[in-house]
Design an enzyme around this catalytic site. Structure first.
Site, PDB file in Angstrom:
ATOM      1  N   GLU A 132      -4.373 -10.246   0.314  1.00 17.72           N
ATOM      2  CA  GLU A 132      -5.177 -10.152   1.533  1.00 17.72           C
ATOM      3  C   GLU A 132      -6.625 -10.455   1.158  1.00 17.72           C
ATOM      4  OE1 GLU A 132      -4.767  -6.430   3.653  1.00 17.72           O
ATOM      5  OE2 GLU A 132      -2.607  -6.350   3.280  1.00 17.72           O
ATOM      6  N   GLU A 175       0.812  -1.211   0.000  1.00 16.92           N
ATOM      7  CA  GLU A 175       0.000   0.000   0.000  1.00 16.92           C
ATOM      8  C   GLU A 175       0.852   1.272   0.000  1.00 16.92           C
ATOM      9  OE1 GLU A 175      -4.109  -1.524   2.050  1.00 16.92           O
ATOM     10  OE2 GLU A 175      -2.418  -1.157   3.394  1.00 16.92           O
TER      11      GLU A 175
END
Length: 968
Positions: A491, A415
């Site tokens: 994820e 991220e």
């Protein structure tokens, strides 16, 4: 030397990541001398980074009035400062590379002597991890500074060492420019939290080496090349390789390849005239071919978890026993892969992955997620000033971990948006180690990576990606490249609180599409910090419990393990979903279908057992002969002739289990790896619906069978003398974290908007119709025209009471219902529960595969699941009957017609909803019993998709039938 001023600009606010450090290299043990510098250090905490050192680096400095602090450790967990948790937000203004003046800074001192036999020559001071920026002095001389909290740092120190009285001084800053690269959804904790060692480096020793151990799956042979900077020779006696030259490719074999399922390691020695280094060689070849990620020529299915390092008392300062416990728990719960979110782990953990067998995505110590909140303005990933800092982080990870066969993918970080610096990291890594593909999720175009990675992708979109039917992107070349890549969910299935739901549905997608090669559940463990009340009560703190001005609450509690490493129901469910052997009994045909779902290992080492149970009690059992199945193999096995089920014998269930037939490195003999179950015959031991007895009116009471009622309201008072709180329609549950959906659409907010948490009941009528008592009500909330029409129909005979609950929605409901059933109160002494149904753990519509039908016993207290933030939990499903007993065996039996869900607790749903921590729940003078027709599913919307349509409980006409009988 004494420093009384800071550099300009100060090193802790510089884009320059380090000064004075040695080049990155592999981490290894050898026979060269070393000195462990872990232990008790002197420590003081200062409020600002620019505080003068006061000469603390001088060997003559008096630190006798300082505190002591263990190393490794975080100072906040030892009474110095406070932990703070944020998920995305930086806990300081976004003003790179600057950090606030108020910047806790820890000064450390350690005085040590060298062993008498310490050799002359080069020596290296090695720090495995310091958060977030530190400067080092040895005997008054500044060695340099370093950033990269989860990465090793080494300094040359031979010229400064003395035999006795060496003074090591370290200044550590909580925040630095590097903190902008370390925004990794975890507690902000500081200090020297990994090992510190002094290493002798022989002049003719081995400074670095790179083991290349390839495997040719077509011939079964291996190639071994050890690149090193020294005149070294490699010996692997088992392979007949003795004193072979390094820097040369040797063909060996045939060899047994390394895989996570069969982690074959060959032990060797790399030696020079001055040093011997043990090496562990795992032969395997990783590639992306034909749109799939392969190892040793076979596509993988990654049944993985994301693993932060965590211990409830020590934070990220883990000892070897804790790391080993993690690896063993993963193996025992059928997990085969780990993503090291979002930084390289302690290197010992990778040794354990090599040894026990776990595929690893090794992730760089990088996340800049907080820049998303300002539209990615100033994001370091696309700012050339940060280029060296980011590249150095990648280089230090790759060099440290390059010799681990378990590491099959390098990840650039997490991220961190997009930008040239990420591309540079990928290009350097691909050149340095072309034998491992590269992963990064944050760039949806995926132009410089080798796998297409996403997080929290809904099931429908995963299906589209599996069919190569995902939406196109702007650049045709990038789009074509991305469509050629294997797909991995880095994820998914956010394991926060109750849940996650939908795991089996993801698994089905992974098995339906070759391109979809699995994923990594978020995450491994709740990051709760252990706290103790004065009375000894233990609980686990989360964000906001330390007075943080900015925090993200219990979002840090989103793991498959509770902080004390007890498996959650979610982990038990995941273990069932990822069984390496799938077992499907077919009693009607007298066969069992067995499928080996592994990619590399056959089923040798497993033995199969069957049992036939009647009403939860084993009637007969035996061994089942199953041929050894290759990876992906399937067979149909004939069952022995099963005995006939007596008509009055109750339900008969056939269970087949696969267990280890011998002890293995990660589990004992008899450990269950898979099971299957099927109904073999019979019917529940439930008596027929009562024929009915006429209600009898007495003075102030109405009697029906074994029960008494209020004659006006029709409210139930007693059953065979047991006082109960009258059953009432219940539609509300204490919202789960997934119901709240912090990063999605909150169904809990809609439930509260329409008032499901504050329902009231309006009595319409009580009538006696022939042999039944009928009570009609309307349930609704203030300020809403939505309601539910409810009919309670009571009938009974001398021994049993039957409730038929009919509901009908009044109005157009905009959302699914949380639950539908009745809530009643029981005397507190009825605290032992035995039931026949699914268990022993909790289950909900989309998280129930791990609950098997059987006879189970728990106390009411044991039925609770202690999620860090209290919420709906503890539901047992497909219950045929349940008995609630006092110590003397008396109590109440509840039967379903045919089945029901139940939960029982010593506090109300509203108390559960209000509590912020489990220890705040106070037992009441009754047991709150919930008997439900159904619940809404759980989903994963705390950070992912919500409940799939087939698991939603819609407002519609429903009927629940229950019978009550006394236990005498």
């Amino acid at each position: 030397m004494t420093s009384t001023h800071q550099e300009c600009p100060p090193y802790y606010e510089s884009h320059t990541p380090s000064s004075g450090i040695r080049p990155a290299r592999a981490r290894f043990e050898s026979d060269a001398a070393e000195l462990d510098l872990n232990g008790t250090w002197r420590f003081r905490l200062l409020p600002r980074a620019d505080a003068p050192t006061g000469g603390f680096e001088d060997p003559e400095f008096d630190d006798s009035k300082w505190h002591t602090l263990p190393v490794p450790a975080h100072w906040q967990l030892h009474g110095h400062g406070r932990p703070a948790y944020t998920n995305i937000s930086y806990p300081f203004p976004i003003d790179p590379p600057h950090v606030p003046d108020d910047n806790p800074t820890g000064d450390y001192r350690r005085v040590f002597d060298l062993p008498g036999d310490w050799p002359q020559g080069p020596a290296v001071l090695r720090f495995e991890g310091v958060d977030s920026c530190f400067a080092v002095w040895l005997n008054g001389t500044r060695l340099g500074h370093s950033t990269g909290s989860r990465l090793p740092t080494e300094f040359d120190v031979a010229a400064l060492l003395r035999l006795r009285g060496n003074t090591l001084a370290v200044r550590v800053h909580q925040f630095s420019a590097a903190s902008y690269l370390e925004d990794q959804d975890m507690w902000w904790l500081s200090g020297i939290f990994r090992d510190v060692r002094l290493l002798s480096r022989p002049t003719a020793g081995i400074d670095d080496f790179f083991v290349h151990a390839g495997y040719d799956h077509t011939t079964g042979t291996g190639t071994l090349r050890v690149d090193t900077d020294a005149e070294a020779r490699i010996t692997v006696a088992e392979l007949g390789l003795v004193e072979a030259p390094a820097n040369t490719t040797h063909e060996v074999g045939p060899v047994d390849p390394w895989s996570a399922e069969v982690p074959r390691l060959y032990h060797g020695v790399l030696a020079t005239t001055a040093e011997r280094v043990p090496v562990r060689v795992g032969f395997r070849t990783v590639d992306v071919s034909g749109g799939t990620l392969r190892v040793n020529g076979r596509p993988l299915t990654l049944r993985g978890v994301n693993r932060h390092e965590w211990h409830p008392d020590h934070g990220r300062a883990l000892d070897h026993a804790t790391m080993r416990e993690d690896a063993l728990l993963m193996k025992r719960h059928n997990i085969n892969a780990v993503r090291t979110s979002h930084y390289p782990p302690h290197p010992d953990f990778l040794d354990l992955c090599d040894e026990y067998g776990l595929w690893v995505i090794d992730e760089c110590d990088l996340e800049t997620h907080g820049f998303e909140q300002v539209g990615w303005r100033g994001n370091p990933s696309d700012d050339a000033r940060w280029g060296e800092a980011m590249l150095q982080r990648m280089r230090r990870m790759v060099e440290r971990d390059k010799n681990h066969p378990s590491v099959i993918l390098w990840s650039l970080g997490n991220e961190s948006g997009t930008g040239q610096n990420l591309r540079t990291m990928a290009e350097w890594t691909r050149q340095r180690d072309p034998g491992r593909p590269i992963h990064y999720e944050g760039d949806p175009d995926s132009p410089y990576v080798d796998v297409y990675s996403r997080m929290y992708t809904p099931h429908g979109e995963v299906d589209a990606i599996g069919r190569h039917a995902e939406p196109t992107t702007a650049d045709p070349a990038n789009d074509a490249h991305r469509r050629s890549l294997p797909f991995v969910l880095c994820e998914y299935a956010h394991a926060m609180g109750t849940g996650p739901g939908g795991l089996a549905d993801y698994r089905d997608l992974f098995e339906s599409h070759d391109r979809c090669q699995g994923g990594f559940v978020w995450e491994w463990i709740d990051h709760g910090i252990r706290r103790r009340e004065p009375d000894g009560t233990e609980w686990f703190a989360y964000g906001g419990d330390f007075g943080e001005e900015l925090h993200d609450g219990n979002f840090v509690a989103d793991g498959l393990l509770f902080p004390d490493r007890e498996p959650s129901p979610g982990l038990v469910e995941l273990a069932k979903i990822h069984e390496p052997v799938r077992i499907k009994p077919h009693p009607e045909s007298g066969t069992v279908r067995v499928t080996n779902t592994r990619d590399f290992a056959d089923t040798s080492g497993l033995t199969f057992h069957w049992s036939l149970t009647r009403e939860g009690t084993v009637a007969v059992e035996g061994h089942l002969d199953v041929d050894v199945l290759p990876p992906g193999g399937t067979t149909e096995v004939e069952l022995p002739r099963l005995p006939e089920t007596p008509e009055t014998g109750g339900e008969t269930w056939l269970d087949v289990r696969a267990v280890l037939d011998r002890e293995c490195p990660w589990a004992p003999e008899g450990h269950e790896v898979a099971w299957g179950q099927a109904l073999a015959g019979g019917a529940p031991l439930l008596r027929p619906v009562p024929a009915g007895a006429d209600p009898a009116r007495g003075e102030g009471v109405l009697t029906l069978g074994p029960a008494t009622f209020d004659p006006d309201s029709g409210a139930l008072r007693t059953i065979s003398g047991i006082a109960v709180t009258p059953p009432r329609l219940d539609l509300w549950r204490a919202p789960t974290d997934n119901d709240h959906a912090r990063h999605g659409v909150s169904v809990a907010a809609e439930w509260r908007r329409i008032g499901l948490d504050r329902l009231t009941e309006r009595h319409i009528a009580t009538t006696v119709d022939d042999d039944a008592l009928v009570v009609r009500t309307r349930v609704a909330a203030a300020a809403s025209d939505l309601g539910t029409l409810v009919t309670y129909t009571w009938s009974g005979d001398a021994d049993r009471l039957l409730l038929t609950l009919d509901t009908e929605p009044d109005g157009t409901w905009p959302c699914p219902l949380p639950r539908l059933g009745v809530h009643l109160g029981l005397p507190p002494e009825l605290g032992t529960v035995e039931w026949f149904g699914r268990g022993p753990g909790e289950a909900y519509p989309d998280i129930r595969r791990a609950a098997r039908v059987g006879r189970h016993t728990r106390t009411v207290d044991e039925l609770q699941t202690p999620y860090l933030r209290p919420q709906e939990n503890g539901n047992r499903t497909d219950t045929r009957w349940a008995c609630f007993r006092a110590a003397d065996g008396t109590g109440l039996r509840v039967e379903g017609h045919p089945v029901f869900d139940f939960s029982a607790r010593r506090w109300s749903t509203h108390a559960l909803d209000r509590a912020q921590h489990p220890h705040e729940l106070t037992p009441e003078e009754r047991i709150h019993l919930h008997l439900d027709l159904a619940h809404n599913g759980i989903g994963s919307a705390s950070c992912g998709p919500g409940v799939l349509p087939r698991y939603r409980l819609h407002a519609a006409p429903h009927r629940l039938r229950l019978a009550f009988a006394p236990l005498r």
